[in-house]
Design an enzyme around this catalytic site. Structure first.
Site, PDB file in Angstrom:
ATOM      1  N   LYS A   1      -8.039   6.924 -22.965  1.00  0.00           N
ATOM      2  CA  LYS A   1      -6.855   6.386 -23.642  1.00  0.00           C
ATOM      3  C   LYS A   1      -7.279   5.217 -24.522  1.00  0.00           C
ATOM      4  O   LYS A   1      -8.121   4.416 -24.134  1.00  0.00           O
ATOM      5  CB  LYS A   1      -5.845   5.954 -22.578  1.00  0.00           C
ATOM      6  CG  LYS A   1      -4.610   5.233 -23.089  1.00  0.00           C
ATOM      7  CD  LYS A   1      -3.681   4.912 -21.918  1.00  0.00           C
ATOM      8  CE  LYS A   1      -2.548   3.990 -22.311  1.00  0.00           C
ATOM      9  NZ  LYS A   1      -1.670   3.646 -21.157  1.00  0.00           N
TER      10      LYS A   1
ATOM     11  N   ASP B   1      -3.103   4.966 -15.122  1.00  0.00           N
ATOM     12  CA  ASP B   1      -3.778   4.538 -16.354  1.00  0.00           C
ATOM     13  C   ASP B   1      -4.504   3.231 -16.066  1.00  0.00           C
ATOM     14  O   ASP B   1      -3.872   2.178 -15.938  1.00  0.00           O
ATOM     15  CB  ASP B   1      -2.750   4.330 -17.482  1.00  0.00           C
ATOM     16  CG  ASP B   1      -2.102   5.626 -17.960  1.00  0.00           C
ATOM     17  OD1 ASP B   1      -2.078   6.600 -17.181  1.00  0.00           O
ATOM     18  OD2 ASP B   1      -1.592   5.640 -19.082  1.00  0.00           O
TER      19      ASP B   1
ATOM     20  N   LYS C   1      -5.409  10.171 -24.883  1.00  0.00           N
ATOM     21  CA  LYS C   1      -4.089   9.553 -25.035  1.00  0.00           C
ATOM     22  C   LYS C   1      -4.162   8.436 -26.068  1.00  0.00           C
ATOM     23  O   LYS C   1      -4.963   7.522 -25.947  1.00  0.00           O
ATOM     24  CB  LYS C   1      -3.592   9.002 -23.699  1.00  0.00           C
ATOM     25  CG  LYS C   1      -2.223   8.311 -23.790  1.00  0.00           C
ATOM     26  CD  LYS C   1      -1.731   7.899 -22.412  1.00  0.00           C
ATOM     27  CE  LYS C   1      -0.481   7.037 -22.497  1.00  0.00           C
ATOM     28  NZ  LYS C   1       0.009   6.620 -21.159  1.00  0.00           N
TER      29      LYS C   1
END
Length: 215
Positions: free
Chosen positions: A151, A89, A181
């Site tokens: 995300k 991430d 996300k």
């Protein structure tokens, strides 16, 4: 209402506090197994994770500010994957998005994607710090650079975390080609369900147990 199992199957059970210890990570892993979640997300210094079992292991890169030189982000990603991370991430350089330097932003993401090999890359765009146009373009550039997910948030930015509006906009932009996300400030089952209804296909949660036990 979304079922407990369905929600557990899309949770990244997360521990990114700067004061976290290896004992805390061991406890996170044990809790994640007990809860039946999909993945854990820990700081790169905590890799490799001891006995993750079937849990997907995710980590963060350029976290939390994103203000790291591209070559350092790429090297951090490569090291994380070598240390056992299956998912990375990464935080964009948020200032690039604000300034409109989306070519630089895309190059930054592509460097991490290439360095991550077969690992899934999720791009944290810090949506609460961006306007709608910047969110859309950051998502477009994430897709162009080869990322697998976009995300919302680190959970550390003073502007805030995930919002249903941002998740919906991100999903509208990437369609079903990328995952979305939602992460940051999701503390109740109602909030989790709202994010899923808005288009989230993964949830980043530190309070997974409380949310799952409310379903």
């Amino acid at each position: 209402m979304t079922s407990r199992t369905d929600v557990a199957n899309i949770i990244d059970h997360t521990l990114l506090k700067p004061e976290a210890t290896r004992a805390d990570v061991d406890a996170l892993v044990a809790e994640a197994k007990e809860l039946g979640v999909l993945a854990i997300c820990v700081s790169p210094s905590m890799l490799p994770v001891t006995d993750p079992g079937e849990l997907v292991v995710a980590t963060v890169v350029g976290f939390p500010s994103g203000q790291v030189k591209p070559e350092i982000k790429a090297a951090e990603a490569a090291q994380a994957v070598a240390d056992g991370a299956a998912e990375v991430d990464m935080v964009i350089n948020i200032g690039q998005a604000v300034a409109g330097d989306f070519d630089g932003l895309e190059a930054d993401i592509r460097g991490v994607v290439e360095a991550s090999g077969d690992a899934l890359v999720k791009v944290i765009i810090e949506s609460a710090a961006l306007n709608d146009e910047q969110i859309v373009e950051a998502c477009r550039r994430s897709e162009a650079a080869g990322a697998g997910f976009v995300k919302t948030s680190t959970g550390f930015h003073p502007a805030g975390g995930a919002s249903a509006h941002a998740v919906s906009l991100m999903r509208e932009t990437v369609g079903d080609r990328l995952g979305v996300k939602a992460s940051g400030g999701i503390r109740t089952a109602e909030a989790a369900e709202e994010m899923i209804a808005s288009g989230a296909s993964r949830l980043g949660l530190s309070g997974s147990a409380a949310i799952l036990n409310s379903l």
